[in-house]
Design a protein around this motif. Structure first.
Motif, PDB file in Angstrom:
ATOM      1  N   PHE A 175     -21.687  11.046 -34.773  1.00 26.71           N
ATOM      2  CA  PHE A 175     -21.616  12.051 -35.835  1.00 26.71           C
ATOM      3  C   PHE A 175     -21.389  11.395 -37.187  1.00 26.71           C
ATOM      4  O   PHE A 175     -22.067  11.702 -38.172  1.00 26.71           O
ATOM      5  CB  PHE A 175     -20.492  13.040 -35.529  1.00 26.71           C
ATOM      6  N   ASP A 177     -18.106  10.960 -31.472  1.00 25.28           N
ATOM      7  CA  ASP A 177     -17.587  11.076 -32.831  1.00 25.28           C
ATOM      8  C   ASP A 177     -18.199  10.016 -33.743  1.00 25.28           C
ATOM      9  O   ASP A 177     -18.519  10.278 -34.907  1.00 25.28           O
ATOM     10  CB  ASP A 177     -16.058  10.939 -32.797  1.00 25.28           C
ATOM     11  N   LEU A 221     -19.953  19.427 -32.727  1.00 26.67           N
ATOM     12  CA  LEU A 221     -20.412  18.660 -33.891  1.00 26.67           C
ATOM     13  C   LEU A 221     -21.894  18.901 -34.200  1.00 26.67           C
ATOM     14  O   LEU A 221     -22.423  18.334 -35.153  1.00 26.67           O
ATOM     15  CB  LEU A 221     -20.166  17.168 -33.656  1.00 26.67           C
TER      16      LEU A 221
END
Length: 350
Positions: A191, A188, A221
């Motif tokens: 990203f 995450d 993602l």
């Protein structure tokens, strides 16, 4: 005993995790494998054949410092009666206010000495009334001698630019890919770094245990092109090159031996600041010198802690390497551990 420690080794036959057994033939002094048996489906275990070793020729015994092995209690109590020292090598009391802390304290109070992996548990145990002279930090280690030889051969290479077809900074993680390491948080982060224009690559070195959503999240993602799932690697020269050429190693969950491996090859480490649930190896991280800590489960803070390490100039990066090397070379290596053991046991002999 001269100036060397003459040791015999006895091993349990299994552990509760996926760790490959040592080739016993490669170990001088190996004597026997002992059977570990659970007690009535509880968290307690018994190591068959361990307690009777107290009646053998040995004067000193170093045992896995696990209070939940009842056979360890028998060894320690009999050792105290017979004038033999049974010394646990242990994580100690970590300060997580476990409901079984009273049980752990009683176990360690029976021990003549305690070898600890780090200073965090030592400081906690001192506050809880343990004698500081009986709490000895012995730390942890990898194959330092081999790694130092490899380290001297390492230099900047194009390993990442060749693979990713870009010159972005590279984040790295080495270790088993498992749920407890919270590696989805790292995906995450990648990203969000790329989304904000701070383009990065990410490399995972290690076996995927299949209990996580790391790959699934990367696909969701749409950032697979900037992630290299290298897989397991047991070629130390290759591991050294991969770590040396990365900008920073990130382990959002407990960091463990990952920190030692990364610092050995000069790459700083970021992990979380929940020290009561950390592994003892987190102590090699010195904020702003050999890495940093982020507020656990705070993605914004993790991003903030990663950013300063992404584009260090060559001079600062080289100085960081030296700082990383020095931490491992000072305490976190087998030579230092052997000196500690000799100081304890050979000093008593003299």
């Amino acid at each position: 005993m001269g100036d060397e420690l003459a040791c015999d080794f006895y091993f349990g036959d299994r552990v509760e995790s996926e760790i490959k057994k040592l080739d016993y033939n490669s170990l001088k002094g190996f004597k026997k494998e002992l059977k570990n048996a659970s007690i009535l489906n509880t968290s307690f275990s018994w190591q068959k054949g361990a307690w009777s070793l107290i009646f053998s020729k040995y004067k000193y015994y170093i045992i896995t410092g696990e209070p939940y092995y009842i056979s360890n209690w028998v060894l320690i109590i009999l050792g105290n009666i017979l004038g033999k020292k049974v010394v646990p090598w242990s994580h100690g009391i970590k300060g997580d206010n476990s409901r079984m802390e009273w049980f752990e304290k009683l176990f360690f109070k029976l021990c003549p000495l305690i070898l600890l992996y780090g200073n965090h548990s030592r400081n906690i145990m001192i506050k809880k009334g343990f004698d500081p002279n009986k709490l000895i930090c012995i730390y942890n280690s990898l194959n330092h001698d081999e790694q130092v030889i490899i380290r001297k051969t390492l230099k900047s290479s194009t390993i990442y630019s060749n693979y990713f077809k870009n010159n972005f900074p590279t984040l790295i993680y080495i270790g088993r890919i498992q749920k407890s390491k919270k590696l989805e948080n790292l995906v995450d982060c990648l990203f969000n770094l790329n989304k904000s224009g701070n383009n990065c690559n990410l490399v995972f070195i290690g076996k995927d245990l299949g209990d996580n959503n790391v790959l699934k999240l990367a696909k969701k993602l749409n950032i697979l092109k900037q992630i290299w799932f290298y897989g397991p690697c047991y070629e130390e020269q290759r591991i050294g090159e991969l770590i040396f050429n990365a900008n920073v190693c990130v382990s959002p969950g407990p960091v463990g031996l990952t920190a030692l491996h990364s610092l050995t090859y000069g790459t700083p480490v970021i992990s979380n600041n929940n020290f009561n649930s950390q592994m003892p190896e987190y102590e090699v991280i010195i904020p702003n010198k050999t890495g940093d800590f982020y507020q656990e489960n705070n993605q914004d803070d993790l991003l903030e802690k990663i950013m300063p390490w992404l584009n260090l100039n060559t001079e600062i990066r080289d100085k960081t390497r030296i700082k990383c090397y020095n931490v491992i070379d000072e305490n976190w290596n087998p030579r230092s551990q052997m000196l500690t053991l000799k100081e304890i046991f050979l000093h008593e002999e003299n």
